[in-house]
Write a protein that holds these residues in place. Structure first.
Motif, PDB file in Angstrom:
ATOM      1  N   LEU A  61      42.854  18.017 -45.700  1.00  0.00           N
ATOM      2  CA  LEU A  61      43.410  16.658 -45.630  1.00  0.00           C
ATOM      3  C   LEU A  61      42.435  15.646 -46.231  1.00  0.00           C
ATOM      4  N   LEU A  62      41.152  15.786 -45.893  1.00  0.00           N
ATOM      5  CA  LEU A  62      40.137  14.847 -46.396  1.00  0.00           C
ATOM      6  C   LEU A  62      39.997  14.941 -47.916  1.00  0.00           C
ATOM      7  N   ILE A  91      32.715  13.360 -46.100  1.00  0.00           N
ATOM      8  CA  ILE A  91      33.049  13.863 -44.767  1.00  0.00           C
ATOM      9  C   ILE A  91      33.554  15.304 -44.868  1.00  0.00           C
ATOM     10  N   GLY A  92      34.391  15.565 -45.874  1.00  0.00           N
ATOM     11  CA  GLY A  92      34.896  16.913 -46.082  1.00  0.00           C
ATOM     12  C   GLY A  92      33.777  17.917 -46.323  1.00  0.00           C
ATOM     13  N   ILE A  94      39.436  27.784 -38.586  1.00  0.00           N
ATOM     14  CA  ILE A  94      40.527  27.548 -39.544  1.00  0.00           C
ATOM     15  C   ILE A  94      41.126  26.153 -39.371  1.00  0.00           C
ATOM     16  N   GLY A  95      41.195  25.686 -38.111  1.00  0.00           N
ATOM     17  CA  GLY A  95      41.728  24.349 -37.863  1.00  0.00           C
ATOM     18  C   GLY A  95      40.933  23.272 -38.566  1.00  0.00           C
ATOM     19  N   TRP A  96      39.620  23.403 -38.552  1.00  0.00           N
ATOM     20  CA  TRP A  96      38.770  22.441 -39.243  1.00  0.00           C
ATOM     21  C   TRP A  96      38.986  22.497 -40.750  1.00  0.00           C
ATOM     22  N   TYR A  97      39.281  23.680 -41.268  1.00  0.00           N
ATOM     23  CA  TYR A  97      39.521  23.783 -42.707  1.00  0.00           C
ATOM     24  C   TYR A  97      40.804  23.065 -43.106  1.00  0.00           C
ATOM     25  N   PHE A  98      41.767  23.016 -42.203  1.00  0.00           N
ATOM     26  CA  PHE A  98      42.964  22.217 -42.465  1.00  0.00           C
ATOM     27  C   PHE A  98      42.594  20.737 -42.566  1.00  0.00           C
ATOM     28  N   VAL A  99      41.745  20.268 -41.647  1.00  0.00           N
ATOM     29  CA  VAL A  99      41.273  18.873 -41.676  1.00  0.00           C
ATOM     30  C   VAL A  99      40.499  18.604 -42.961  1.00  0.00           C
ATOM     31  N   ILE A 100      39.665  19.559 -43.358  1.00  0.00           N
ATOM     32  CA  ILE A 100      38.893  19.417 -44.604  1.00  0.00           C
ATOM     33  C   ILE A 100      39.840  19.263 -45.793  1.00  0.00           C
ATOM     34  N   GLY A 143      46.217  21.987 -45.994  1.00  0.00           N
ATOM     35  CA  GLY A 143      45.901  20.599 -45.640  1.00  0.00           C
ATOM     36  C   GLY A 143      45.967  19.685 -46.843  1.00  0.00           C
ATOM     37  N   PHE A 144      45.432  20.144 -47.969  1.00  0.00           N
ATOM     38  CA  PHE A 144      45.423  19.363 -49.207  1.00  0.00           C
ATOM     39  C   PHE A 144      46.852  19.077 -49.666  1.00  0.00           C
ATOM     40  N   ILE A 145      47.673  20.121 -49.704  1.00  0.00           N
ATOM     41  CA  ILE A 145      49.061  19.966 -50.157  1.00  0.00           C
ATOM     42  C   ILE A 145      49.853  19.089 -49.186  1.00  0.00           C
TER      43      ILE A 145
END
Length: 494
Positions: free
Chosen positions: A171-172, A152-153, A163-169, A217-219
Protein backbone atom coordinates in the motif's frame (compact mmCIF):
# COMPACT_ATOMS: atom_id res chain seq x y z
CA UNK A 1 34.56 25.63 27.90
CA UNK A 2 34.51 24.45 24.25
CA UNK A 3 34.17 20.84 25.32
CA UNK A 4 31.24 21.70 27.61
CA UNK A 5 29.48 23.69 24.87
CA UNK A 6 29.81 20.85 22.34
CA UNK A 7 28.70 18.32 24.95
CA UNK A 8 25.63 20.45 25.74
CA UNK A 9 24.61 20.67 22.08
CA UNK A 10 25.22 16.98 21.40
CA UNK A 11 22.45 14.56 22.42
CA UNK A 12 23.07 11.50 24.56
CA UNK A 13 22.74 8.95 21.77
CA UNK A 14 22.17 6.02 24.11
CA UNK A 15 19.07 7.68 25.57
CA UNK A 16 17.54 8.58 22.23
CA UNK A 17 14.13 7.12 21.42
CA UNK A 18 11.77 7.65 18.50
CA UNK A 19 9.74 10.36 20.24
CA UNK A 20 12.85 12.34 21.18
CA UNK A 21 14.35 12.00 17.72
CA UNK A 22 11.10 13.10 16.09
CA UNK A 23 10.84 16.13 18.36
CA UNK A 24 14.40 17.20 17.51
CA UNK A 25 13.86 16.68 13.78
CA UNK A 26 10.51 18.48 13.84
CA UNK A 27 11.98 21.50 15.64
CA UNK A 28 14.88 21.72 13.16
CA UNK A 29 12.52 21.39 10.19
CA UNK A 30 10.12 23.92 11.67
CA UNK A 31 12.88 26.47 12.29
CA UNK A 32 14.26 26.14 8.75
CA UNK A 33 10.92 26.13 6.97
CA UNK A 34 8.82 28.49 9.15
CA UNK A 35 9.64 31.78 7.36
CA UNK A 36 8.39 30.22 4.10
CA UNK A 37 4.94 29.70 5.66
CA UNK A 38 4.15 33.25 4.51
CA UNK A 39 5.50 33.10 0.95
CA UNK A 40 3.00 33.07 -1.92
CA UNK A 41 4.79 30.20 -3.62
CA UNK A 42 8.23 28.66 -3.67
CA UNK A 43 7.79 26.57 -6.81
CA UNK A 44 5.17 26.90 -9.55
CA UNK A 45 4.35 23.18 -9.30
CA UNK A 46 3.24 23.64 -5.70
CA UNK A 47 0.79 26.33 -6.86
CA UNK A 48 -0.62 23.90 -9.43
CA UNK A 49 -1.07 21.19 -6.81
CA UNK A 50 -2.99 23.64 -4.63
CA UNK A 51 -5.43 24.77 -7.31
CA UNK A 52 -5.92 21.16 -8.46
CA UNK A 53 -6.68 20.23 -4.85
CA UNK A 54 -9.11 23.13 -4.47
CA UNK A 55 -10.98 21.89 -7.54
CA UNK A 56 -11.26 18.46 -5.87
CA UNK A 57 -12.54 20.06 -2.66
CA UNK A 58 -15.11 21.88 -4.81
CA UNK A 59 -16.39 18.51 -6.03
CA UNK A 60 -14.41 17.90 -9.22
CA UNK A 61 -12.11 14.90 -9.47
CA UNK A 62 -8.59 15.67 -10.71
CA UNK A 63 -8.35 15.85 -14.53
CA UNK A 64 -12.09 16.53 -14.95
CA UNK A 65 -12.22 20.31 -14.40
CA UNK A 66 -8.51 21.18 -14.23
CA UNK A 67 -5.56 19.13 -15.41
CA UNK A 68 -1.94 18.48 -14.43
CA UNK A 69 0.62 15.78 -15.16
CA UNK A 70 0.81 14.24 -11.69
CA UNK A 71 -0.90 11.22 -10.11
CA UNK A 72 -3.87 11.89 -7.81
CA UNK A 73 -2.36 11.16 -4.36
CA UNK A 74 -0.31 14.38 -4.60
CA UNK A 75 -3.52 16.37 -5.09
CA UNK A 76 -5.27 14.36 -2.36
CA UNK A 77 -2.62 15.40 0.19
CA UNK A 78 -3.33 19.08 -0.47
CA UNK A 79 -7.10 18.53 -0.78
CA UNK A 80 -7.33 16.99 2.70
CA UNK A 81 -5.49 19.96 4.21
CA UNK A 82 -7.66 22.50 2.37
CA UNK A 83 -10.85 20.63 3.29
CA UNK A 84 -9.95 20.70 7.00
CA UNK A 85 -8.17 24.05 7.33
CA UNK A 86 -9.52 26.06 4.40
CA UNK A 87 -7.36 28.29 2.23
CA UNK A 88 -4.34 28.41 4.50
CA UNK A 89 -0.75 28.78 3.31
CA UNK A 90 0.30 28.20 6.91
CA UNK A 91 -1.50 24.83 7.15
CA UNK A 92 -0.01 23.60 3.86
CA UNK A 93 3.52 24.62 4.80
CA UNK A 94 3.10 23.24 8.35
CA UNK A 95 2.28 19.82 6.97
CA UNK A 96 5.33 20.21 4.75
CA UNK A 97 7.31 20.35 8.01
CA UNK A 98 5.56 17.18 9.17
CA UNK A 99 6.43 15.43 5.87
CA UNK A 100 10.10 16.35 6.19
CA UNK A 101 10.35 15.43 9.88
CA UNK A 102 8.66 12.05 9.34
CA UNK A 103 10.84 11.25 6.32
CA UNK A 104 13.93 12.03 8.39
CA UNK A 105 12.56 9.99 11.31
CA UNK A 106 12.13 6.87 9.18
CA UNK A 107 15.54 7.51 7.64
CA UNK A 108 16.77 7.28 11.24
CA UNK A 109 14.79 4.05 11.61
CA UNK A 110 16.38 2.54 8.50
CA UNK A 111 19.80 3.58 9.78
CA UNK A 112 19.16 1.81 13.08
CA UNK A 113 18.80 -1.45 11.12
CA UNK A 114 22.31 -0.97 9.71
CA UNK A 115 24.52 1.23 11.82
CA UNK A 116 24.90 2.98 15.17
CA UNK A 117 22.49 5.28 16.97
CA UNK A 118 24.86 8.21 16.48
CA UNK A 119 25.30 7.76 12.72
CA UNK A 120 21.57 7.19 12.24
CA UNK A 121 20.73 10.34 14.17
CA UNK A 122 23.05 12.57 12.17
CA UNK A 123 21.85 11.05 8.91
CA UNK A 124 18.32 12.03 9.90
CA UNK A 125 19.41 15.57 10.84
CA UNK A 126 21.11 16.07 7.47
CA UNK A 127 18.02 14.58 5.83
CA UNK A 128 16.02 17.50 7.28
CA UNK A 129 18.58 19.97 5.96
CA UNK A 130 18.72 18.47 2.48
CA UNK A 131 14.93 18.19 2.18
CA UNK A 132 14.48 21.82 3.24
CA UNK A 133 17.21 23.85 1.58
CA UNK A 134 18.34 24.97 -1.85
CA UNK A 135 15.96 26.18 -4.55
CA UNK A 136 12.33 25.13 -4.29
CA UNK A 137 12.62 22.61 -1.47
CA UNK A 138 11.02 24.92 1.11
CA UNK A 139 7.71 24.44 -0.69
CA UNK A 140 5.67 21.25 -0.52
CA UNK A 141 6.63 19.22 -3.56
CA UNK A 142 5.32 15.91 -4.90
CA UNK A 143 8.78 14.48 -4.14
CA UNK A 144 8.29 15.21 -0.44
CA UNK A 145 5.04 13.25 -0.48
CA UNK A 146 6.16 10.21 -2.47
CA UNK A 147 9.49 9.92 -0.64
CA UNK A 148 7.82 9.76 2.77
CA UNK A 149 5.65 6.82 1.70
CA UNK A 150 8.62 5.06 0.10
CA UNK A 151 10.90 5.56 3.11
CA UNK A 152 8.27 4.15 5.50
CA UNK A 153 7.83 1.19 3.15
CA UNK A 154 11.59 0.51 3.12
CA UNK A 155 11.77 0.76 6.93
CA UNK A 156 8.98 -1.82 7.30
CA UNK A 157 10.64 -4.01 4.68
CA UNK A 158 13.79 -4.13 6.82
CA UNK A 159 12.04 -4.58 10.15
CA UNK A 160 8.94 -6.73 9.53
CA UNK A 161 8.53 -10.28 8.26
CA UNK A 162 4.83 -11.15 8.44
CA UNK A 163 2.73 -11.33 5.30
CA UNK A 164 0.27 -8.79 6.71
CA UNK A 165 3.00 -6.19 6.96
CA UNK A 166 3.98 -6.87 3.36
CA UNK A 167 0.45 -5.96 2.33
CA UNK A 168 0.89 -2.63 4.17
CA UNK A 169 4.27 -2.16 2.48
CA UNK A 170 2.57 -2.67 -0.89
CA UNK A 171 0.00 0.00 0.00
CA UNK A 172 2.80 2.43 0.92
CA UNK A 173 4.70 1.78 -2.31
CA UNK A 174 1.43 2.26 -4.18
CA UNK A 175 0.94 5.62 -2.45
CA UNK A 176 4.51 6.58 -3.43
CA UNK A 177 4.04 5.71 -7.10
CA UNK A 178 0.61 7.34 -7.23
CA UNK A 179 2.18 10.51 -5.83
CA UNK A 180 4.94 10.56 -8.44
CA UNK A 181 5.18 7.92 -11.15
CA UNK A 182 8.96 7.83 -11.46
CA UNK A 183 9.07 6.06 -8.06
CA UNK A 184 8.24 2.98 -10.12
CA UNK A 185 11.95 2.85 -11.08
CA UNK A 186 13.37 2.40 -7.55
CA UNK A 187 10.45 0.09 -6.73
CA UNK A 188 11.22 -2.11 -9.73
CA UNK A 189 14.95 -2.24 -8.94
CA UNK A 190 14.09 -3.09 -5.31
CA UNK A 191 11.80 -5.96 -6.34
CA UNK A 192 14.42 -7.32 -8.75
CA UNK A 193 16.99 -7.25 -5.92
CA UNK A 194 14.63 -9.05 -3.51
CA UNK A 195 13.87 -11.77 -6.04
CA UNK A 196 17.55 -12.23 -6.89
CA UNK A 197 18.53 -12.37 -3.22
CA UNK A 198 15.84 -14.90 -2.34
CA UNK A 199 16.89 -17.09 -5.27
CA UNK A 200 20.56 -16.92 -4.23
CA UNK A 201 19.68 -17.82 -0.61
CA UNK A 202 17.24 -20.56 -1.66
CA UNK A 203 14.35 -18.77 0.05
CA UNK A 204 12.39 -18.13 -3.09
CA UNK A 205 9.05 -19.59 -1.93
CA UNK A 206 9.00 -17.57 1.31
CA UNK A 207 9.98 -14.38 -0.53
CA UNK A 208 7.48 -15.14 -3.29
CA UNK A 209 4.65 -15.23 -0.73
CA UNK A 210 5.79 -11.95 0.82
CA UNK A 211 6.19 -10.21 -2.53
CA UNK A 212 2.80 -11.51 -3.66
CA UNK A 213 1.11 -9.81 -0.72
CA UNK A 214 3.15 -6.69 -1.36
CA UNK A 215 1.95 -6.79 -4.95
CA UNK A 216 -1.66 -7.24 -3.82
CA UNK A 217 -1.31 -4.19 -1.56
CA UNK A 218 0.21 -2.18 -4.40
CA UNK A 219 -2.53 -3.13 -6.87
CA UNK A 220 -5.23 -2.54 -4.23
CA UNK A 221 -4.02 1.04 -3.79
CA UNK A 222 -4.05 1.63 -7.55
CA UNK A 223 -7.61 0.28 -7.72
CA UNK A 224 -8.68 2.51 -4.82
CA UNK A 225 -7.62 5.59 -6.80
CA UNK A 226 -9.72 4.37 -9.75
CA UNK A 227 -12.96 3.76 -7.83
CA UNK A 228 -14.12 7.44 -7.63
CA UNK A 229 -13.62 7.76 -11.38
CA UNK A 230 -15.48 4.51 -12.04
CA UNK A 231 -18.42 5.73 -9.96
CA UNK A 232 -18.57 8.94 -12.01
CA UNK A 233 -18.11 7.19 -15.35
CA UNK A 234 -14.66 8.75 -15.79
CA UNK A 235 -12.51 5.60 -15.68
CA UNK A 236 -11.02 6.35 -19.10
CA UNK A 237 -10.03 9.82 -17.86
CA UNK A 238 -8.26 8.19 -14.90
CA UNK A 239 -6.35 5.77 -17.11
CA UNK A 240 -5.36 8.24 -19.79
CA UNK A 241 -4.36 11.04 -17.41
CA UNK A 242 -2.32 8.93 -14.99
CA UNK A 243 -0.69 6.40 -17.27
CA UNK A 244 -0.96 7.29 -20.96
CA UNK A 245 -0.26 11.04 -20.66
CA UNK A 246 3.12 10.66 -18.88
CA UNK A 247 4.24 8.15 -21.51
CA UNK A 248 3.23 10.53 -24.30
CA UNK A 249 4.95 13.44 -22.55
CA UNK A 250 8.11 11.41 -21.95
CA UNK A 251 8.16 10.23 -25.56
CA UNK A 252 7.86 13.78 -26.87
CA UNK A 253 10.98 15.02 -25.07
CA UNK A 254 14.52 14.78 -26.34
CA UNK A 255 16.19 13.31 -23.28
CA UNK A 256 19.79 14.29 -22.77
CA UNK A 257 21.79 11.60 -20.99
CA UNK A 258 24.75 13.93 -21.23
CA UNK A 259 23.13 16.28 -18.70
CA UNK A 260 22.51 13.53 -16.14
CA UNK A 261 25.58 11.32 -16.68
CA UNK A 262 28.05 13.48 -14.69
CA UNK A 263 25.81 13.39 -11.63
CA UNK A 264 25.05 9.68 -12.03
CA UNK A 265 28.73 8.84 -12.50
CA UNK A 266 29.73 10.84 -9.39
CA UNK A 267 27.13 9.14 -7.17
CA UNK A 268 27.86 5.67 -8.58
CA UNK A 269 31.60 6.32 -8.29
CA UNK A 270 31.34 7.32 -4.63
CA UNK A 271 29.29 4.22 -3.85
CA UNK A 272 31.78 2.01 -5.67
CA UNK A 273 34.71 3.63 -3.85
CA UNK A 274 32.99 3.06 -0.51
CA UNK A 275 32.37 -0.60 -1.27
CA UNK A 276 35.79 -1.21 -2.81
CA UNK A 277 37.60 0.31 0.15
CA UNK A 278 35.32 -1.64 2.50
CA UNK A 279 34.45 1.58 4.29
CA UNK A 280 30.87 0.55 3.55
CA UNK A 281 30.10 -3.15 3.92
CA UNK A 282 28.49 -4.23 0.67
CA UNK A 283 27.86 -7.69 2.14
CA UNK A 284 25.23 -6.10 4.38
CA UNK A 285 21.78 -6.95 2.98
CA UNK A 286 20.25 -3.60 4.03
CA UNK A 287 23.12 -1.76 2.29
CA UNK A 288 22.53 -3.83 -0.84
CA UNK A 289 18.84 -2.99 -0.65
CA UNK A 290 19.55 0.75 -0.34
CA UNK A 291 22.00 0.50 -3.24
CA UNK A 292 19.31 -1.08 -5.41
CA UNK A 293 16.96 1.81 -4.58
CA UNK A 294 19.66 4.41 -5.35
CA UNK A 295 20.28 2.74 -8.72
CA UNK A 296 16.55 2.89 -9.48
CA UNK A 297 16.36 6.58 -8.60
CA UNK A 298 19.41 7.32 -10.77
CA UNK A 299 17.81 5.43 -13.67
CA UNK A 300 14.70 7.59 -13.31
CA UNK A 301 16.90 10.70 -13.55
CA UNK A 302 18.52 9.34 -16.71
CA UNK A 303 15.11 8.62 -18.21
CA UNK A 304 13.96 12.16 -17.39
CA UNK A 305 17.12 13.64 -18.87
CA UNK A 306 17.66 16.18 -16.09
CA UNK A 307 18.34 16.43 -12.37
CA UNK A 308 16.37 19.27 -10.82
CA UNK A 309 16.99 20.19 -7.20
CA UNK A 310 13.65 18.86 -6.01
CA UNK A 311 14.23 15.53 -7.80
CA UNK A 312 17.08 14.87 -5.35
CA UNK A 313 14.57 14.62 -2.50
CA UNK A 314 13.93 11.07 -3.73
CA UNK A 315 17.63 10.22 -3.42
CA UNK A 316 18.73 11.83 -0.15
CA UNK A 317 17.29 9.41 2.47
CA UNK A 318 18.83 6.37 0.78
CA UNK A 319 22.25 7.82 -0.04
CA UNK A 320 22.71 9.52 3.33
CA UNK A 321 23.02 6.28 5.31
CA UNK A 322 25.97 4.74 3.40
CA UNK A 323 27.50 8.23 3.30
CA UNK A 324 27.08 8.55 7.07
CA UNK A 325 28.65 5.13 7.64
CA UNK A 326 31.64 6.11 5.48
CA UNK A 327 32.10 9.46 7.23
CA UNK A 328 31.89 7.80 10.67
CA UNK A 329 34.97 5.76 9.83
CA UNK A 330 37.09 8.81 9.08
CA UNK A 331 39.46 10.06 11.79
CA UNK A 332 37.68 12.01 14.52
CA UNK A 333 37.60 15.79 14.13
CA UNK A 334 40.19 17.49 16.26
CA UNK A 335 38.56 19.32 19.16
CA UNK A 336 39.86 22.68 18.00
CA UNK A 337 37.99 22.22 14.70
CA UNK A 338 34.76 21.06 16.34
CA UNK A 339 33.55 24.59 17.00
CA UNK A 340 34.23 25.54 13.37
CA UNK A 341 32.20 22.53 12.25
CA UNK A 342 29.36 23.48 14.60
CA UNK A 343 29.49 27.06 13.26
CA UNK A 344 29.23 25.81 9.65
CA UNK A 345 26.29 23.64 10.65
CA UNK A 346 24.51 26.69 12.08
CA UNK A 347 25.23 28.63 8.87
CA UNK A 348 23.79 25.92 6.60
CA UNK A 349 20.19 27.18 6.58
CA UNK A 350 21.24 30.62 5.32
CA UNK A 351 18.18 30.76 3.04
CA UNK A 352 15.98 30.52 6.12
CA UNK A 353 17.77 33.41 7.86
CA UNK A 354 17.37 35.58 4.76
CA UNK A 355 13.70 34.70 4.53
CA UNK A 356 13.16 35.59 8.19
CA UNK A 357 14.55 39.01 7.30
CA UNK A 358 12.28 39.21 4.26
CA UNK A 359 9.19 38.39 6.36
CA UNK A 360 10.03 41.06 8.95
CA UNK A 361 10.81 43.61 6.22
CA UNK A 362 7.50 42.90 4.48
CA UNK A 363 5.62 43.32 7.76
CA UNK A 364 7.26 46.69 8.37
CA UNK A 365 6.69 47.95 4.81
CA UNK A 366 3.29 46.48 3.94
CA UNK A 367 1.79 45.53 7.29
CA UNK A 368 1.58 41.81 6.53
CA UNK A 369 3.79 38.80 7.12
CA UNK A 370 2.43 37.23 3.94
CA UNK A 371 4.52 38.25 0.97
CA UNK A 372 5.02 37.74 -2.74
CA UNK A 373 3.29 38.90 -5.87
CA UNK A 374 1.01 35.84 -5.80
CA UNK A 375 -0.58 37.40 -2.71
CA UNK A 376 -0.05 41.13 -3.29
CA UNK A 377 -1.42 41.15 -6.85
CA UNK A 378 -4.71 39.39 -5.99
CA UNK A 379 -5.11 41.64 -2.92
CA UNK A 380 -4.72 44.73 -5.15
CA UNK A 381 -7.25 43.30 -7.60
CA UNK A 382 -9.77 42.72 -4.78
CA UNK A 383 -9.22 46.12 -3.16
CA UNK A 384 -9.69 47.95 -6.48
CA UNK A 385 -12.61 45.86 -7.78
CA UNK A 386 -10.73 44.88 -10.92
CA UNK A 387 -12.59 42.48 -13.21
CA UNK A 388 -11.66 38.84 -12.44
CA UNK A 389 -13.95 37.00 -14.87
CA UNK A 390 -11.75 34.70 -16.97
CA UNK A 391 -8.64 36.28 -15.41
CA UNK A 392 -5.46 34.81 -16.88
CA UNK A 393 -2.31 34.41 -14.76
CA UNK A 394 0.69 33.80 -17.00
CA UNK A 395 2.75 33.96 -13.79
CA UNK A 396 1.89 33.79 -10.05
CA UNK A 397 -0.98 31.43 -10.82
CA UNK A 398 -1.45 30.76 -7.11
CA UNK A 399 -3.49 33.96 -7.55
CA UNK A 400 -6.39 31.85 -8.86
CA UNK A 401 -6.59 30.21 -5.42
CA UNK A 402 -6.37 33.51 -3.54
CA UNK A 403 -9.14 35.02 -5.70
CA UNK A 404 -11.33 31.91 -5.74
CA UNK A 405 -11.14 31.70 -9.54
CA UNK A 406 -10.21 29.01 -12.04
CA UNK A 407 -7.82 29.14 -15.02
CA UNK A 408 -9.58 30.03 -18.30
CA UNK A 409 -9.00 26.51 -19.74
CA UNK A 410 -7.74 23.11 -18.58
CA UNK A 411 -4.50 23.60 -20.47
CA UNK A 412 -3.84 26.83 -18.57
CA UNK A 413 -3.94 25.12 -15.14
CA UNK A 414 -0.15 25.28 -15.18
CA UNK A 415 0.81 28.13 -17.54
CA UNK A 416 3.54 26.08 -19.24
CA UNK A 417 1.04 23.35 -20.19
CA UNK A 418 -0.40 25.66 -22.88
CA UNK A 419 2.62 24.74 -25.00
CA UNK A 420 2.49 21.01 -24.18
CA UNK A 421 0.22 20.11 -27.06
CA UNK A 422 1.15 16.41 -26.90
CA UNK A 423 -0.95 16.30 -23.71
CA UNK A 424 -4.05 17.93 -25.19
CA UNK A 425 -5.76 14.63 -26.18
CA UNK A 426 -5.56 13.45 -22.56
CA UNK A 427 -7.03 16.72 -21.29
CA UNK A 428 -9.91 16.28 -23.74
CA UNK A 429 -8.86 19.65 -25.15
CA UNK A 430 -10.70 20.55 -28.40
CA UNK A 431 -7.70 22.56 -29.64
CA UNK A 432 -4.89 20.62 -31.30
CA UNK A 433 -1.90 22.93 -30.95
CA UNK A 434 -0.50 25.21 -28.28
CA UNK A 435 -0.83 28.24 -30.53
CA UNK A 436 -4.51 27.48 -31.12
CA UNK A 437 -4.96 27.23 -27.34
CA UNK A 438 -3.26 30.54 -26.71
CA UNK A 439 -5.28 32.28 -29.42
CA UNK A 440 -8.48 30.77 -28.01
CA UNK A 441 -7.71 32.16 -24.54
CA UNK A 442 -6.82 35.64 -25.79
CA UNK A 443 -9.18 36.07 -28.75
CA UNK A 444 -12.25 34.02 -27.76
CA UNK A 445 -12.25 33.91 -23.96
CA UNK A 446 -10.82 37.45 -23.93
CA UNK A 447 -9.82 37.76 -20.26
CA UNK A 448 -10.43 41.26 -18.93
CA UNK A 449 -7.32 41.01 -16.74
CA UNK A 450 -3.96 39.36 -17.39
CA UNK A 451 -1.13 39.04 -14.88
CA UNK A 452 2.48 38.65 -16.02
CA UNK A 453 5.96 38.99 -14.54
CA UNK A 454 8.32 41.87 -15.17
CA UNK A 455 11.62 40.93 -16.77
CA UNK A 456 10.53 37.41 -17.74
CA UNK A 457 9.21 36.08 -21.02
CA UNK A 458 5.74 34.63 -20.64
CA UNK A 459 6.75 31.36 -22.29
CA UNK A 460 10.04 29.49 -22.46
CA UNK A 461 12.56 31.46 -24.50
CA UNK A 462 12.68 28.62 -27.04
CA UNK A 463 8.99 29.22 -27.85
CA UNK A 464 9.68 32.28 -29.99
CA UNK A 465 6.37 32.11 -31.88
CA UNK A 466 4.35 32.02 -28.62
CA UNK A 467 6.22 34.93 -27.06
CA UNK A 468 6.07 37.06 -30.21
CA UNK A 469 2.32 36.53 -30.55
CA UNK A 470 1.36 37.23 -26.93
CA UNK A 471 3.69 40.25 -26.64
CA UNK A 472 2.13 41.74 -29.76
CA UNK A 473 -1.41 40.92 -28.63
CA UNK A 474 -0.87 42.49 -25.21
CA UNK A 475 0.57 45.63 -26.80
CA UNK A 476 -2.44 46.05 -29.10
CA UNK A 477 -5.30 44.99 -26.82
CA UNK A 478 -4.21 45.60 -23.22
CA UNK A 479 -2.83 48.40 -21.12
CA UNK A 480 -0.59 48.05 -18.08
CA UNK A 481 -2.52 49.49 -15.12
CA UNK A 482 -0.31 48.51 -12.19
CA UNK A 483 3.13 47.17 -11.36
CA UNK A 484 3.47 45.51 -7.94
CA UNK A 485 7.11 44.55 -7.35
CA UNK A 486 7.63 42.27 -10.37
CA UNK A 487 3.92 41.62 -10.93
CA UNK A 488 2.33 43.27 -13.97
CA UNK A 489 -1.47 43.75 -14.15
CA UNK A 490 -2.88 44.31 -17.62
CA UNK A 491 -6.45 45.50 -18.33
CA UNK A 492 -8.16 44.78 -21.66
CA UNK A 493 -8.90 47.87 -23.76
CA UNK A 494 -12.56 48.55 -24.51
Amino acid sequence: MLKKAISFLTPNYQNLNWKTVFLILFLIAFFIRFPFFFRDYVDRDESTFIIMAQSWVDGYLPYTQLWDLKPPITFLFFAIIIKIFGKSFIAIRFFGVVLVALTALFTYGIGRQITSQKVSFWCSVFCVFLLSMFGSLQGVMSEHICTLFFVIGVYLLLSKESIGWYFVIGLLFGLAVMSKLNMAYPLLSLVIYLIWKSWANKQFWQRFQQLSFMGIGFIALIILTAIPYYLQGELQTWWESIFEAPIAYSGSKQHSLVKTLPFVIIVAGLLYAGFKSKVVDFKSKPIQLLTAIVIGVLLSFMQTGKVNGHYLIQLYPFILIPTGIAVSKLPAINQKYSLAFAFLLVLLPMEAYLEYGNVVSNKLKKGSFFNGEGIDVPNYIIENNIETKNIFFTEYHIGYWVLGKHPPTKAATHPSSIAREELFPYMKNPRETGMQELKYILETVQPKTIVARKGKRIFDKKLIEFNTYIDSYLAENYTLIKTIDRGLIYQRLE
